[in-house]
Write a protein that holds these residues in place. Structure first.
Motif, PDB file in Angstrom:
ATOM      1  N   LEU A 115       0.907  -1.068   0.174  1.00  0.00           N
ATOM      2  CA  LEU A 115      -0.245  -0.028   0.148  1.00  0.00           C
ATOM      3  C   LEU A 115       0.430   1.548   0.034  1.00  0.00           C
ATOM      4  N   THR A 116       2.098   1.218   0.130  1.00  0.00           N
ATOM      5  CA  THR A 116       2.911   2.363   0.529  1.00  0.00           C
ATOM      6  C   THR A 116       2.705   2.893  -0.200  1.00  0.00           C
ATOM      7  N   VAL A 117       2.764   2.559  -1.478  1.00  0.00           N
ATOM      8  CA  VAL A 117       3.056   3.111  -3.456  1.00  0.00           C
ATOM      9  C   VAL A 117       2.097   3.587  -3.724  1.00  0.00           C
ATOM     10  N   ILE A 118       0.775   3.724  -2.998  1.00  0.00           N
ATOM     11  CA  ILE A 118      -0.337   4.870  -3.315  1.00  0.00           C
ATOM     12  C   ILE A 118       0.392   6.086  -2.899  1.00  0.00           C
ATOM     13  N   PRO A 119       0.835   6.176  -1.293  1.00  0.00           N
ATOM     14  CA  PRO A 119       0.956   7.691  -1.200  1.00  0.00           C
ATOM     15  C   PRO A 119       2.541   7.942  -2.167  1.00  0.00           C
ATOM     16  N   SER A 121       2.735   7.198  -5.413  1.00  0.00           N
ATOM     17  CA  SER A 121       2.936   7.433  -6.657  1.00  0.00           C
ATOM     18  C   SER A 121       2.119   8.623  -6.599  1.00  0.00           C
ATOM     19  N   ALA A 122       1.289   8.934  -5.536  1.00  0.00           N
ATOM     20  CA  ALA A 122       0.601  10.382  -5.395  1.00  0.00           C
ATOM     21  C   ALA A 122       1.064  11.508  -5.400  1.00  0.00           C
ATOM     22  N   ALA A 123       2.410  11.322  -4.399  1.00  0.00           N
ATOM     23  CA  ALA A 123       3.389  12.698  -3.791  1.00  0.00           C
ATOM     24  C   ALA A 123       4.287  12.955  -5.862  1.00  0.00           C
ATOM     25  N   HIS A 124       4.131  11.936  -6.530  1.00  0.00           N
ATOM     26  CA  HIS A 124       5.149  12.040  -7.737  1.00  0.00           C
ATOM     27  C   HIS A 124       4.334  12.628  -8.755  1.00  0.00           C
ATOM     28  N   ASN A 125       2.728  12.175  -8.460  1.00  0.00           N
ATOM     29  CA  ASN A 125       1.540  12.377  -9.454  1.00  0.00           C
ATOM     30  C   ASN A 125       0.836  12.725  -9.505  1.00  0.00           C
ATOM     31  N   PRO A 126      -0.373  13.507  -8.859  1.00  0.00           N
ATOM     32  CA  PRO A 126      -1.457  13.938  -7.886  1.00  0.00           C
ATOM     33  C   PRO A 126      -2.871  13.009  -9.108  1.00  0.00           C
ATOM     34  N   THR A 185      -3.479   8.631   1.133  1.00  0.00           N
ATOM     35  CA  THR A 185      -2.326   8.740  -0.275  1.00  0.00           C
ATOM     36  C   THR A 185      -1.255   9.908   0.291  1.00  0.00           C
ATOM     37  N   GLY A 186      -1.362  10.513   2.123  1.00  0.00           N
ATOM     38  CA  GLY A 186      -0.873  10.985   2.662  1.00  0.00           C
ATOM     39  C   GLY A 186      -1.155  12.616   2.607  1.00  0.00           C
ATOM     40  N   TRP A 187      -2.438  13.220   2.020  1.00  0.00           N
ATOM     41  CA  TRP A 187      -2.541  14.211   2.125  1.00  0.00           C
ATOM     42  C   TRP A 187      -3.472  14.171   3.120  1.00  0.00           C
ATOM     43  N   LEU A 188      -3.706  13.990   4.254  1.00  0.00           N
ATOM     44  CA  LEU A 188      -4.421  14.254   5.271  1.00  0.00           C
ATOM     45  C   LEU A 188      -2.960  14.216   6.399  1.00  0.00           C
ATOM     46  N   ARG A 189      -2.102  13.160   5.847  1.00  0.00           N
ATOM     47  CA  ARG A 189      -0.689  13.443   7.581  1.00  0.00           C
ATOM     48  C   ARG A 189       0.060  12.994   6.926  1.00  0.00           C
ATOM     49  N   VAL A 193       6.888   6.482   3.576  1.00  0.00           N
ATOM     50  CA  VAL A 193       7.652   4.907   2.428  1.00  0.00           C
ATOM     51  C   VAL A 193       8.929   4.719   2.713  1.00  0.00           C
ATOM     52  N   PRO A 194       9.079   3.340   2.942  1.00  0.00           N
ATOM     53  CA  PRO A 194      10.949   3.152   3.483  1.00  0.00           C
ATOM     54  C   PRO A 194      11.468   3.189   2.339  1.00  0.00           C
ATOM     55  N   ALA A 195      12.835   3.951   3.010  1.00  0.00           N
ATOM     56  CA  ALA A 195      13.922   4.522   1.297  1.00  0.00           C
ATOM     57  C   ALA A 195      13.870   3.038   0.628  1.00  0.00           C
ATOM     58  N   ALA A 196      13.626   1.783   0.912  1.00  0.00           N
ATOM     59  CA  ALA A 196      13.919   0.601   0.034  1.00  0.00           C
ATOM     60  C   ALA A 196      12.564   0.604  -0.546  1.00  0.00           C
ATOM     61  N   LYS A 197      11.707   1.059   0.005  1.00  0.00           N
ATOM     62  CA  LYS A 197      10.963   0.757  -1.360  1.00  0.00           C
ATOM     63  C   LYS A 197      10.454   2.203  -2.378  1.00  0.00           C
ATOM     64  N   ALA A 198      11.166   3.342  -1.643  1.00  0.00           N
ATOM     65  CA  ALA A 198      10.699   4.430  -2.833  1.00  0.00           C
ATOM     66  C   ALA A 198      11.403   3.931  -4.051  1.00  0.00           C
ATOM     67  N   ALA A 199      13.283   2.974  -3.624  1.00  0.00           N
ATOM     68  CA  ALA A 199      14.138   2.973  -4.784  1.00  0.00           C
ATOM     69  C   ALA A 199      13.169   2.032  -5.400  1.00  0.00           C
ATOM     70  N   LEU A 200      12.501   1.228  -5.023  1.00  0.00           N
ATOM     71  CA  LEU A 200      11.898   0.334  -5.632  1.00  0.00           C
ATOM     72  C   LEU A 200      10.804   0.475  -5.963  1.00  0.00           C
ATOM     73  N   TYR A 201      10.315   1.108  -6.439  1.00  0.00           N
ATOM     74  CA  TYR A 201       9.392   2.149  -7.097  1.00  0.00           C
ATOM     75  C   TYR A 201       9.624   2.866  -7.810  1.00  0.00           C
ATOM     76  N   ALA A 202      10.734   3.685  -7.871  1.00  0.00           N
ATOM     77  CA  ALA A 202      11.083   3.684  -8.562  1.00  0.00           C
ATOM     78  C   ALA A 202      11.449   3.185 -10.299  1.00  0.00           C
ATOM     79  N   GLN A 203      11.593   1.645  -9.977  1.00  0.00           N
ATOM     80  CA  GLN A 203      12.114   1.293 -11.328  1.00  0.00           C
ATOM     81  C   GLN A 203      11.226   1.258 -11.852  1.00  0.00           C
ATOM     82  N   MET A 204       9.464   1.439 -11.302  1.00  0.00           N
ATOM     83  CA  MET A 204       8.354   0.971 -12.039  1.00  0.00           C
ATOM     84  C   MET A 204       7.866   1.976 -13.326  1.00  0.00           C
TER      85      MET A 204
END
Length: 204
Positions: A115-119, A121-126, A185-189, A193-204
């Motif tokens: 589920l961390t892919v949602i915040p 992705s939303a942070a990089h593309n509203p 998406t993290g807009w309320l609070r 997103v763990p750094a390892a997950k963020a690096a992984l999602y950046a490859q998608m």
């Protein structure tokens, strides 16, 4: 287990494909039935004209019933359910390809995605949040409409809900979906997103 390719294809894609196919088939059967009835009426009218007989005018009660059914809440709900299903199918495919599909292409499975892919992705593309809101709103409304129509067809004595009533339901669903999406998406609070997950999602 849920994210293994075989299970994911069957449970996520397969179930939706069966539901869509069933809806399209039911619509085709209904259209064929209407066309057969219209053809039979046309044939009867032509036969009456050929024999010189005048086709009797339908009783006023029949005309009034047909006019009432054309604008009935049930028929309007059916049309809304049908076209809402078309929109929902498109949004569902976009959502699946943006999450599971991209992960399957990048990693051959979607195990690394949670589920961390949602915040992220939303942070990089509203636009992701907008799609999630539309998908949630359309999905819940489609489920509510479908359950209501199915129960009434099964004979459950549910009250008739007019178009104004459904509009209030839709507004409430849209508001609830907006709050839910804003939360995930993290807009309320902020959602970490763990750094390892963020690096992984950046490859998608």
């Amino acid at each position: 287990v849920y994210q293994s390719p075989a299970v994911e294809a069957g449970v996520v894609v397969g179930s939706v494909a069966v539901h869509v196919a069933a809806g399209v088939a039911r619509q085709a059967l209904r259209r064929a039935r209407v066309q057969r009835a219209a053809a039979a009426k046309k044939t009867a009218k032509a036969a009456a004209a050929a024999s010189g007989e005048k086709e009797p005018a339908p009783p006023s009660a029949v005309v009034e019933k047909a006019a009432a059914s054309a604008t009935s809440p049930e028929l309007q709900l059916l049309y809304g359910q049908r076209y809402g299903g078309y929109v929902l199918t498109f949004l569902y495919c976009a959502h699946f390809m943006g999450t599971r599909g991209k992960a399957l292409i990048a990693f051959s499975n979607s195990d690394p995605v949670d589920l961390t892919v949602i915040p992220f992705s939303a942070a990089h593309n509203p636009a992701v949040a907008v799609i999630l809101w539309l998908l949630s709103t359309a999905g819940v409304n489609h489920a509510l409409h479908g359950a209501y129509m199915s129960l009434r067809q099964l004979g459950v004595p549910l009250p008739v809900i007019k178009a104004s009533g459904w509009r209030r339901v839709q507004i409430a669903v849209a508001g609830g979906a907006a709050l839910t999406v804003a939360g995930v998406t993290g807009w309320l609070r902020p959602v970490a997103v763990p750094a390892a997950k963020a690096a992984l999602y950046a490859q998608m």
